[in-house]
Design an enzyme around this catalytic site. Sequence first.
Site, PDB file in Angstrom:
ATOM      1  N   GLU A 176       0.701  -1.221   0.079  1.00 47.88           N
ATOM      2  CA  GLU A 176       0.041   0.010   0.158  1.00 47.88           C
ATOM      3  C   GLU A 176       0.723   1.148   0.074  1.00 47.88           C
ATOM      4  O   GLU A 176       1.099   1.720   1.102  1.00 47.88           O
ATOM      5  CB  GLU A 176      -1.083  -0.117   1.235  1.00 47.88           C
ATOM      6  CG  GLU A 176      -1.934   1.226   1.286  1.00 47.88           C
ATOM      7  CD  GLU A 176      -2.721   1.262   2.351  1.00 47.88           C
ATOM      8  OE1 GLU A 176      -3.643   2.453   2.376  1.00 47.88           O
ATOM      9  OE2 GLU A 176      -2.643   0.561   3.107  1.00 47.88           O
ATOM     10  N   LYS A 213      -2.855  -1.842  -3.244  1.00 48.01           N
ATOM     11  CA  LYS A 213      -3.753  -0.798  -2.441  1.00 48.01           C
ATOM     12  C   LYS A 213      -3.430   0.580  -2.957  1.00 48.01           C
ATOM     13  O   LYS A 213      -2.284   0.741  -2.165  1.00 48.01           O
ATOM     14  CB  LYS A 213      -3.951  -1.003  -1.017  1.00 48.01           C
ATOM     15  CG  LYS A 213      -5.174  -0.309  -0.510  1.00 48.01           C
ATOM     16  CD  LYS A 213      -5.588  -0.682   1.024  1.00 48.01           C
ATOM     17  CE  LYS A 213      -6.633   0.378   1.540  1.00 48.01           C
ATOM     18  NZ  LYS A 213      -7.340  -0.156   2.855  1.00 48.01           N
TER      19      LYS A 213
END
Length: 295
Positions: A176, A213
């Site tokens: 992420e 992400k």
Amino acid sequence: MNQEQLRRMEHDKGFIAALDQSGGSTPKALKAYGVDESAYNGEEEMFTRVHEMRTRIIKSPSFDKHEILAAILFENTMDRKIDNLFTADFLWNQKGIVPFLKVDKGLADEKNGVQLMKPIPGLDALLDRANERHIFGTKMRSVIKQANPDGIRAIIDQQFVVGMQIAHKGLVPILEPEVDIHCPDKAKAEEIMLGVIQEYLAKLHEGAKIMFKVTIPTVDNLYAEIMKDSHVVRVVALSGGYTMDDANEKLARNHGLIASFSRALAQDLRFSQSDHDFNAVLKKAIDSIYRASIT
């Protein structure tokens, strides 16, 4: 790696519910839910209250596998139980929802326009425990605040190094590298980041499985190419501080990008709501995020 869970994450429709607020953000999450700091004493009671909130969400009939593919848990939640089952087992066995675990320890101070992850001491032991608890994958966040090539490369270097340590334990890491929605040259930062990610994907060994992400990109469908990469199970999006309506509208323009929202999912849930009202509010949020995720 559970092959049925892998198939679900690669192919099924739906989105990921992020239920992973950790120690620092838990009081804020509880306050938004209507539980003031005066309602608990100390960290243990605080985590008990937040587990009650998450249990209510997870057990709700609105929290359904037909719209929710997976849920990301905080370490404390992984170690607690719902109806005498560890949370991950309840999610998968009772709900058909794939369990992930947040593993990062927060952000380091900003340098070169980015915030790297703090060191993660004891990561191997945590991953071993995650395997014992039947966790499928992990998530870890760092933040890009400026379109600084050196900083962005440092972020992606760190995400892949730790990601491969996780993959070697048989878990699927969600990398992420969030681009702050207030980044003054957000589109440029995302373009630089994508280039470095593609360099890494080209060097990954066959069979390695990862997820990403990301912040919903300024340029629609920016991540379409990496979605096709054989190593990439899924690319999911964080809400990033956008309201749910804004996040859903932006998400819907990005084909194949699915949500992994936390605040946007729970923003209208309140402790004081009756079960009927709580379930109705949760269903409305889930339905809208799902619709934006299947474009």
